[in-house]
Design a protein around this motif. Sequence first.
Motif, PDB file in Angstrom:
ATOM      1  N   MET A 229       0.841  -1.195   0.000  1.00 17.97           N
ATOM      2  CA  MET A 229       0.000   0.000   0.000  1.00 17.97           C
ATOM      3  C   MET A 229       0.885   1.257   0.000  1.00 17.97           C
ATOM      4  N   LYS A 230       0.689   2.125  -0.978  1.00 15.05           N
ATOM      5  CA  LYS A 230       1.504   3.321  -1.055  1.00 15.05           C
ATOM      6  C   LYS A 230       1.091   4.332   0.003  1.00 15.05           C
ATOM      7  N   SER A 231       2.100   4.991   0.593  1.00 15.30           N
ATOM      8  CA  SER A 231       1.803   6.042   1.565  1.00 15.30           C
ATOM      9  C   SER A 231       1.327   7.282   0.819  1.00 15.30           C
ATOM     10  N   SER A 232       0.734   8.206   1.578  1.00 18.70           N
ATOM     11  CA  SER A 232       0.211   9.434   0.973  1.00 18.70           C
ATOM     12  C   SER A 232       1.324  10.244   0.333  1.00 18.70           C
ATOM     13  N   ASN A 233       2.478  10.294   1.012  1.00 22.72           N
ATOM     14  CA  ASN A 233       3.613  11.075   0.489  1.00 22.72           C
ATOM     15  C   ASN A 233       4.178  10.449  -0.786  1.00 22.72           C
ATOM     16  N   ASP A 234       4.233   9.110  -0.788  1.00 22.08           N
ATOM     17  CA  ASP A 234       4.731   8.405  -1.967  1.00 22.08           C
ATOM     18  C   ASP A 234       3.827   8.662  -3.168  1.00 22.08           C
TER      19      ASP A 234
ATOM     20  N   LEU B  97      13.313  11.885  -8.391  1.00 20.84           N
ATOM     21  CA  LEU B  97      12.509  12.184  -7.196  1.00 20.84           C
ATOM     22  C   LEU B  97      11.883  10.906  -6.639  1.00 20.84           C
ATOM     23  N   SER B  98      11.942  10.765  -5.334  1.00 23.86           N
ATOM     24  CA  SER B  98      11.337   9.611  -4.668  1.00 23.86           C
ATOM     25  C   SER B  98      10.922  10.034  -3.260  1.00 23.86           C
ATOM     26  N   GLU B  99      10.369   9.104  -2.491  1.00 25.27           N
ATOM     27  CA  GLU B  99       9.930   9.435  -1.133  1.00 25.27           C
ATOM     28  C   GLU B  99      11.114   9.813  -0.252  1.00 25.27           C
ATOM     29  N   THR B 100      12.256   9.184  -0.501  1.00 28.52           N
ATOM     30  CA  THR B 100      13.453   9.505   0.288  1.00 28.52           C
ATOM     31  C   THR B 100      14.229  10.678  -0.310  1.00 28.52           C
ATOM     32  N   ASN B 101      14.071  10.894  -1.625  1.00 30.59           N
ATOM     33  CA  ASN B 101      14.751  12.008  -2.301  1.00 30.59           C
ATOM     34  C   ASN B 101      13.675  12.910  -2.899  1.00 30.59           C
TER      35      ASN B 101
ATOM     36  N   ASN C 164       1.957  11.306  -3.581  1.00 30.10           N
ATOM     37  CA  ASN C 164       2.193  12.703  -3.980  1.00 30.10           C
ATOM     38  C   ASN C 164       3.404  12.814  -4.906  1.00 30.10           C
ATOM     39  N   ILE C 165       4.490  12.131  -4.551  1.00 26.29           N
ATOM     40  CA  ILE C 165       5.718  12.187  -5.331  1.00 26.29           C
ATOM     41  C   ILE C 165       5.524  11.583  -6.720  1.00 26.29           C
ATOM     42  N   VAL C 166       4.848  10.420  -6.780  1.00 30.64           N
ATOM     43  CA  VAL C 166       4.605   9.747  -8.072  1.00 30.64           C
ATOM     44  C   VAL C 166       3.801  10.650  -8.999  1.00 30.64           C
ATOM     45  N   ASN C 167       2.727  11.239  -8.471  1.00 28.16           N
ATOM     46  CA  ASN C 167       1.876  12.125  -9.282  1.00 28.16           C
ATOM     47  C   ASN C 167       2.608  13.398  -9.691  1.00 28.16           C
ATOM     48  N   LEU C 168       3.419  13.928  -8.754  1.00 24.83           N
ATOM     49  CA  LEU C 168       4.186  15.142  -9.058  1.00 24.83           C
ATOM     50  C   LEU C 168       5.201  14.862 -10.171  1.00 24.83           C
ATOM     51  N   ARG C 169       5.896  13.732 -10.050  1.00 24.48           N
ATOM     52  CA  ARG C 169       6.901  13.354 -11.038  1.00 24.48           C
ATOM     53  C   ARG C 169       6.287  13.270 -12.433  1.00 24.48           C
ATOM     54  N   LYS C 170       5.129  12.633 -12.522  1.00 27.20           N
ATOM     55  CA  LYS C 170       4.424  12.480 -13.795  1.00 27.20           C
ATOM     56  C   LYS C 170       3.997  13.844 -14.351  1.00 27.20           C
ATOM     57  N   PHE C 171       3.483  14.695 -13.469  1.00 29.55           N
ATOM     58  CA  PHE C 171       3.028  16.028 -13.879  1.00 29.55           C
ATOM     59  C   PHE C 171       4.187  16.876 -14.400  1.00 29.55           C
ATOM     60  N   LEU C 172       5.302  16.880 -13.655  1.00 34.67           N
ATOM     61  CA  LEU C 172       6.447  17.710 -14.031  1.00 34.67           C
ATOM     62  C   LEU C 172       7.060  17.263 -15.357  1.00 34.67           C
ATOM     63  N   LYS C 173       7.206  15.947 -15.547  1.00 32.66           N
ATOM     64  CA  LYS C 173       7.783  15.452 -16.800  1.00 32.66           C
ATOM     65  C   LYS C 173       6.899  15.823 -17.986  1.00 32.66           C
ATOM     66  N   ASN C 174       5.605  15.706 -17.820  1.00 32.03           N
ATOM     67  CA  ASN C 174       4.670  16.084 -18.880  1.00 32.03           C
ATOM     68  C   ASN C 174       4.767  17.580 -19.174  1.00 32.03           C
ATOM     69  N   ASN C 175       4.895  18.380 -18.111  1.00 26.47           N
ATOM     70  CA  ASN C 175       4.984  19.837 -18.259  1.00 26.47           C
ATOM     71  C   ASN C 175       6.283  20.248 -18.954  1.00 26.47           C
ATOM     72  N   ILE C 176       7.373  19.569 -18.629  1.00 26.52           N
ATOM     73  CA  ILE C 176       8.672  19.878 -19.231  1.00 26.52           C
ATOM     74  C   ILE C 176       8.684  19.524 -20.714  1.00 26.52           C
ATOM     75  N   LEU C 177       8.161  18.349 -21.046  1.00 26.21           N
ATOM     76  CA  LEU C 177       8.241  17.855 -22.424  1.00 26.21           C
ATOM     77  C   LEU C 177       7.194  18.478 -23.343  1.00 26.21           C
ATOM     78  N   ASN C 178       6.062  18.895 -22.780  1.00 25.45           N
ATOM     79  CA  ASN C 178       4.954  19.369 -23.630  1.00 25.45           C
ATOM     80  C   ASN C 178       4.618  20.837 -23.441  1.00 25.45           C
ATOM     81  N   ASN C 179       5.471  21.564 -22.732  1.00 27.30           N
ATOM     82  CA  ASN C 179       5.227  22.997 -22.536  1.00 27.30           C
ATOM     83  C   ASN C 179       5.592  23.741 -23.814  1.00 27.30           C
TER      84      ASN C 179
END
Length: 427
Positions: free
Chosen positions: A1-6, A284-288, A8-23
């Motif tokens: 079961m993924k933690s709430s913070n984990d 980016l990860s839960e620890t980084n 958040n990081i997964v969704n953020l990572r996906k959002f940022l990569k999409n924003n960088i590549l498709n901006n």
Amino acid sequence: MKSSNDKNIVNLRKFLKNNILNNSKFVGHEKEKQQIYDLLHRTIESGESNSALLIGPRGSGKTTLVNDVLQSLQSYFKSDAVLVRLHGLIHTDDRVALKSVTSQMNLDNAVDGKVFGSFADNLAFLLACLKSGEKDVSKSIIFVIEEFDLFCSHHNQTLLYNLFDVSQSAQTPICVLGITCRLDVIELLEKRVKSRFSHRQIFLFLGEEGGNNLDHRLERLQQFLLIPSDAKLDVTPSFKKLWNNHIDLLLRDKNFKNAMQRLLDLDLSEKSLKNILVVVVSQLSETNNKLTHEAFLVQIQQLEKDETVQVLQDLSVLELCLIISMKHHCDIYDNQPMNFEMVLNRYLKFANANSSMQTTERPVIMKAFEQIQNLELISMLSAGNSGIQREYQLFKLLVLPQQIAAAVKRTSGLPTEVVQYANSCLI
């Protein structure tokens, strides 16, 4: 079961990569952007036919600029205009390009995206459609042709000729906008095509505006890394606030600014910045869960690695000595071309002056010279080399003195004489 913070990081990572590549937001070069906008707008609104070329080096943002302009004109393409895109790497001859044009314009002989009939029939049909319209009531057609220079190699430049010809007529309003990195592209056009081109050229160069300015670069990083208030992103409000605060602090950090300036000094284009951002964001990860200037520095150092220096480091001692001899020849004769005999004489002069250097036979030295040519560290001059004996064919050195010095410095176990030979003045 993924933690709430984990999560958040997964969704953020996906959002940022999409924003960088498709901006697709274009920064800087407002004058050139306005020129392109006015050109297309006049075709759509006033029925004014035009043709133009957007010219600039790879990575200068030509396609991004055009896409940004097209986005701002998006409302017109629903009712008043048709956009047709062609690409020199995809549409490799006029037949393929014509089928794509017919399909994109939804013409009568295009059924389910497939086009029927011969090239001549299709071209005649397309031209009839383009010439049958009236200036005031016809839909405007915008042709965006990427890698425009590759279309110049098509047989008779038939498609370009006819598009430019129609753009000079007072019938269906069309705008032909070519995008290319070839500064000499006009010279590639046939005389009859050139006579129908408007000769309107818009140049987009790196470093003129927006590209070499650290403030512009930091502004662009804000667009890539900050989470907008209206972003559709599944993260907690507290995490979003913390992340944006972290990015604000990062962009103000002196070490981070120095790293970004270092990147600008290496490469003015945005492509390298995006490549580095994607790698750093992917880490980016839960620890980084934060971006650091150290992570960016690691990637910048990877970019700084010179492949030519690495190739030089892998050369044998004999091959490296020949390269050094070529360098000295260039220093003495102001970069004049050289042949094998010249290099051999210079090398033998060095080898004979150092008793510790082993005597090498001529065929072995010739083999080493050929290996240097195979590695493309030297290139043969095409002019004046036909029918000349191999030893006297002229070459030019493709390696910079700084690269030779760096390779000698980094190569371990080199004889002291070779190091001194490389660092010595003209010999």
